[in-house]
Design a protein around this motif. Structure first.
Motif, PDB file in Angstrom:
ATOM      1  N   ARG A   6      25.906  67.612  56.289  1.00 42.61           N
ATOM      2  CA  ARG A   6      25.446  66.427  57.009  1.00 42.61           C
ATOM      3  C   ARG A   6      26.531  65.356  56.971  1.00 42.61           C
ATOM      4  N   ASN A   9      29.921  64.340  62.433  1.00 38.85           N
ATOM      5  CA  ASN A   9      29.540  64.265  63.845  1.00 38.85           C
ATOM      6  C   ASN A   9      30.519  65.085  64.682  1.00 38.85           C
ATOM      7  N   LYS A  10      30.313  65.094  65.987  1.00 38.00           N
ATOM      8  CA  LYS A  10      31.125  65.946  66.859  1.00 38.00           C
ATOM      9  C   LYS A  10      32.606  65.599  66.773  1.00 38.00           C
TER      10      LYS A  10
END
Length: 205
Positions: A6, A9-10
């Motif tokens: 987690r 992000n992209k």
């Protein structure tokens, strides 16, 4: 495949993958495939060793991807030469093959791939679909080269597999430098290319 931790992000995923490739190129070139560890690759890229597997199944897969990038760069340069516009087709092709040979021979990554059974080790760790995709791209590249040369009318009739075999035979000669004889090696390669081109190129008027 393990899930990404987690927080990635992209854009971070893309940046980390690019960093892995950049750092991998440095480490593999300096230490080779066998002596470079996943821990070293991860540390250099600012991620944990566990996170490495979110991007690649193995260090061999990362190495393979970097090698493919090197090969694409060499192919692009090879294809940029237009033999149909050459004043001396044979000499231009000889120069092209000799330059490409030296480029491959002096590339630390490609040299590492060929020596110490690294190729076999790498292939054994790669997903079959990745290998299949690579071989198809290689075949397409040879077809493109052959089509370009045929359209220019500079080479004799030859099928793609035979041309691919000739190029592979030439570009792996550096593996046999000791058997050939280091003193005569440079001249041997030059003559081999000369004979190869003489057999390929249509006789000029």
């Amino acid at each position: 495949m393990r899930k990404l931790p987690r927080g990635f992000n992209k854009l971070e995923k893309q940046r980390i993958k690019e960093t892995l490739q950049q750092e991998g190129r440095v480490l593999f070139s300096r230490f080779g495939l066998k002596k470079t560890s996943i821990m070293e690759l991860a540390k250099a890229s600012g991620i944990s060793p566990g996170s490495f597997y979110s991007f690649y199944h193995s260090k061999e897969e990362l190495f393979f991807e970097i090698v493919e990038q090197e090969e694409e760069s060499i192919k692009k340069e090879f294809m940029s030469v237009d033999l149909s516009q050459a004043e001396d087709t044979k000499q231009t092709m000889k120069d092209l093959l000799l330059q490409t040979f030296h480029t491959i021979e002096n590339n630390a990554l490609l040299k590492n791939l060929l020596f110490d059974r690294n190729y076999e080790s790498m292939v054994s760790k790669l997903p079959p679909e990745k290998l299949d995709s690579h071989f198809k791209k290689d075949a397409a590249s040879v077809d493109l080269i052959l089509t370009k040369w045929k359209q220019s009318g500079v080479i004799r009739p030859i099928d793609s597999d035979t041309l691919a075999g000739l190029l592979r035979a030439l570009f792996t000669m550096s593996l046999h430098k000791k058997e050939i004889g280091e003193d005569v090696y440079p001249e041997t390669i030059a003559m081999l290319i000369e004979f190869m081109v003489d057999g390929l190129v249509v006789k000029e008027d």
